[in-house]
Design a protein around this motif. Sequence first.
Motif, PDB file in Angstrom:
ATOM      1  N   SER A  15     -50.165  13.390  21.875  1.00  8.78           N
ATOM      2  CA  SER A  15     -50.122  14.448  22.601  1.00  8.78           C
ATOM      3  C   SER A  15     -49.882  14.226  23.999  1.00  8.78           C
ATOM      4  O   SER A  15     -49.378  14.991  24.886  1.00  8.78           O
ATOM      5  N   PHE A  30     -37.824  17.425  21.451  1.00  7.45           N
ATOM      6  CA  PHE A  30     -37.831  18.799  20.244  1.00  7.45           C
ATOM      7  C   PHE A  30     -36.627  19.173  19.945  1.00  7.45           C
ATOM      8  O   PHE A  30     -35.491  19.161  20.800  1.00  7.45           O
ATOM      9  N   VAL A  34     -37.272  24.926  19.214  1.00  6.82           N
ATOM     10  CA  VAL A  34     -38.817  24.766  19.560  1.00  6.82           C
ATOM     11  C   VAL A  34     -38.958  25.409  21.262  1.00  6.82           C
ATOM     12  O   VAL A  34     -38.307  24.970  21.967  1.00  6.82           O
ATOM     13  N   ASP A  38     -44.740  25.775  24.732  1.00  9.56           N
ATOM     14  CA  ASP A  38     -45.738  26.255  23.790  1.00  9.56           C
ATOM     15  C   ASP A  38     -46.153  24.988  22.921  1.00  9.56           C
ATOM     16  O   ASP A  38     -47.418  24.773  22.686  1.00  9.56           O
ATOM     17  N   GLU A  39     -45.236  24.136  22.596  1.00 13.98           N
ATOM     18  CA  GLU A  39     -45.438  23.061  21.550  1.00 13.98           C
ATOM     19  C   GLU A  39     -46.221  22.029  22.232  1.00 13.98           C
ATOM     20  O   GLU A  39     -47.156  21.502  21.862  1.00 13.98           O
ATOM     21  N   SER A  42     -49.695  23.385  22.920  1.00 18.27           N
ATOM     22  CA  SER A  42     -50.431  23.509  21.769  1.00 18.27           C
ATOM     23  C   SER A  42     -51.036  22.098  21.282  1.00 18.27           C
ATOM     24  O   SER A  42     -51.884  21.832  20.622  1.00 18.27           O
ATOM     25  N   ASP A  43     -50.111  21.095  21.138  1.00 16.67           N
ATOM     26  CA  ASP A  43     -50.398  19.751  20.624  1.00 16.67           C
ATOM     27  C   ASP A  43     -51.273  19.188  21.409  1.00 16.67           C
ATOM     28  O   ASP A  43     -52.375  18.756  20.913  1.00 16.67           O
TER      29      ASP A  43
END
Length: 110
Positions: A15, A30, A34, A38-39, A42-43
């Motif tokens: 992360s 990504f 995606v 957000d990814e 969030s990760d």
Amino acid sequence: MTLDINNKLSLLKNSLVCLSKSYEEQVATFPDYVDVFDEVISDFDNAFRLLPSLMEARIVSYEAVIDILKCNNLIELNLSIEEMQTDESFESDDAWNLVREYATNALNLL
């Protein structure tokens, strides 16, 4: 299923690697469908929740924890400001670039 300590550390490192990349590198990481913002956030948030058990196991140095906490605090601050939640802001705003810097520092201390 409980994650073992090595998996937790791997999730945290991964992360931070993603968080530390430039926006262009993050986008390239990504698939097109995606939402990169957000990814990435969030990760990191999911991995951040593993930090107490990593600290308890004395796997993460005090110095690294400081930079990880700085990342989290600045992310929380940025997320509290609506203008900071855009892809444009995430790409180039100094505050998001500072998050990337803290993530890089933390990685170098892990």
